[in-house]
Design an enzyme around this catalytic site. Sequence first.
Site, PDB file in Angstrom:
ATOM      1  N   ASP A  35      72.660  17.709  45.750  1.00 26.40           N
ATOM      2  CA  ASP A  35      72.773  18.427  44.484  1.00 26.40           C
ATOM      3  C   ASP A  35      71.954  17.680  43.429  1.00 26.40           C
ATOM      4  O   ASP A  35      71.661  16.487  43.585  1.00 26.40           O
ATOM      5  CB  ASP A  35      74.245  18.511  44.084  1.00 26.40           C
ATOM      6  N   ASP A  37      72.071  18.033  39.300  1.00 30.06           N
ATOM      7  CA  ASP A  37      72.762  17.558  38.099  1.00 30.06           C
ATOM      8  C   ASP A  37      74.085  16.891  38.444  1.00 30.06           C
ATOM      9  O   ASP A  37      74.927  17.457  39.146  1.00 30.06           O
ATOM     10  CB  ASP A  37      73.031  18.723  37.150  1.00 30.06           C
ATOM     11  N   ASP A 189      78.562  16.549  43.608  1.00 28.22           N
ATOM     12  CA  ASP A 189      79.643  16.106  42.723  1.00 28.22           C
ATOM     13  C   ASP A 189      80.556  17.248  42.312  1.00 28.22           C
ATOM     14  O   ASP A 189      81.368  17.097  41.401  1.00 28.22           O
ATOM     15  CB  ASP A 189      79.051  15.457  41.469  1.00 28.22           C
TER      16      ASP A 189
END
Length: 269
Positions: A35, A37, A189
């Site tokens: 991922d 960001d 996250d």
Amino acid sequence: MPRHRSRSPLQAGPDRPRGSTITRIATGKRALLVDLDGTLVDNAAVTGRALAAAFTALDLPGEPPEQQFRALSGTALPQILARLGLPPELERPYREATVALIGQGAVRVCAGMDTVLRAQRAQGMAVAVVTNKDRSRAELVLERTGLAALVDELLAPTGALAPKPAPDMLTAACARLDVDPSQAVMLGDSTVDIAAARAAGMDSIACGWGAAAIGELVVAGPRWMAHTVADLGTLFASRIEGPWAATPGLRVAGRGSGAAPADLGRWPR
């Protein structure tokens, strides 16, 4: 030592515009999907400032819900706006503000993540960024942070590829890299990263340095949990260098200590 093809610009396509600086190398049959960001880069400063600028541009009343907005990091922007009851018209000024801030260097690489990518590529692992951010801004982030040279593929939502938690982009990344999903792992996250990995038939690693609460990530059911980037490095190093038994379920990689994670399931399978 893995044998790599010479690097060449990515070919243009429906979600791969001409002029891309991201390069591809041949890396065997394993892949790390990451991922963007909150996982690969820290964009917290951009989020708050861009949201405030967008509120000002539309002359919206009240304070921007920055904390709630950040808590939904990883979700596609139109969905974030809808869930927070914000007008869809906010999307355009928000995107414009983020582009300006990214261009000013407001996004930073999460400390140590560039080292993690280099180490995995040296082990013959392909790297793809799989993000719910639109492709133009994602490419700008990778280029401005110097990460573009460490990424083989970039997958962003298109008309044909639904955003996470749908598995579309993950399976497309594996197809482009010629890697079976069982030999790939998704690092993110957000709970949408974990859900997308499960739907794509691959393992996931939840990272604890992003916006989501640790409890939410654990409940989502990742295969492994890395609380810090140091834990992540230890996780990969132990899996490459030492024997381990195949065991199901969540395995926690340390708690910020950098200690070798114990009782890890075998991956790649």
